[in-house]
Design an enzyme around this catalytic site. Structure first.
Site: not given
Length: 238
Positions: A7, A9, A57, A158, A163
């Site tokens: 994942d 960001e 986030h 997040h 995640d």
């Protein structure tokens, strides 16, 4: 089988508009077991983070001032994921950002072994898999956590590593690794012991399956194939 759950960001939604990756989190799975190996890195994007992204986030530019640039960690990152199957929820988003970062690093003079993620890994979109298994239902990561009874209470905002850890649990559950493999879709298959089983003279007694048993076996494999996203080993190796 080696898989890496991944994942990211970002500063915003569109790499084509100059938005950048600010965090990468990756978790290794080998033969459906979490190995404990992981890659996690915050990176300095050299640009402002959109306010809407910060709300999602919680990462600010001040938090990233002393962090390396993506080009500085790209080789280590590629070494971690090389040869794996990447598991990414909404894969086009993350792969698009990663490939944009690789292109920027190479154009800046960074010598990398590949110019695109697809050149060193295969990619499975777990959102696409979830939509196949649960058509017409919500298939966000939070929705899947509720469906498979996975604790995501720490997911207040997040985060790439958090995640990725949650998605690893969701993927294993979704493909039959941590929940009951056969739910309402199948009924239990009765196993009946054969009386008088013997191996006289050292020769094993072979009992051929009936047509009904063969049909039940095929139905069993069909559910396995569906639950594993087309990876039923019996069929692959048969």
């Amino acid at each position: 089988m080696r898989q890496v759950v991944l994942d990211t960001e970002t500063t915003g939604l569109e790499p084509s508009e100059g938005h950048r990756i600010i965090e990468v989190g990756a978790i290794e799975i080998v033969n459906r077991r979490l190995t404990g190996r992981r890659f996690h890195q915050y990176v300095n994007p050299d640009r402002e983070i959109d306010a809407a992204a910060i709300e999602i986030h919680g990462i600010t530019n001040a938090m990233l001032e002393d962090k390396p640039h993506f080009a500085d960690v790209a080789a280590e990152f590629l070494g971690f994921i090389e040869g794996a199957e990447l598991l990414i929820h909404n894969a086009p988003f993350d792969v698009g950002f990663l490939n944009a970062e690789l292109a920027r690093a190479i154009n800046g003079g960074c010598a990398l072994p590949v110019a695109a993620i697809e050149d060193c890994c295969t990619v499975q979109d777990t959102l696409k898999l979830a939509r196949t298994l649960h058509p017409g239902q919500k298939n966000s990561l939070d929705a899947l956590c509720r469906r498979y009874s996975i604790d995501n209470s720490q997911r207040v905002v997040h985060g790439a590593l958090l995640d990725a850890e949650i998605l690893a649990d969701v993927y294993l559950a979704m493909t039959g690794g941590q929940t009951a493999l056969f739910d309402e879709e199948t009924t239990a298959i009765e196993v009946v012991a054969t009386e008088g089983f013997s191996c006289e003279g050292g020769t094993p007694l072979v009992i051929a399956p009936s047509a009904e048993e063969l049909a039940a076996h095929e139905a069993y494999l069909e559910v396995l194939d569906k639950k594993s996203g087309g990876r039923c080993l019996w069929r692959l190796l048969g």
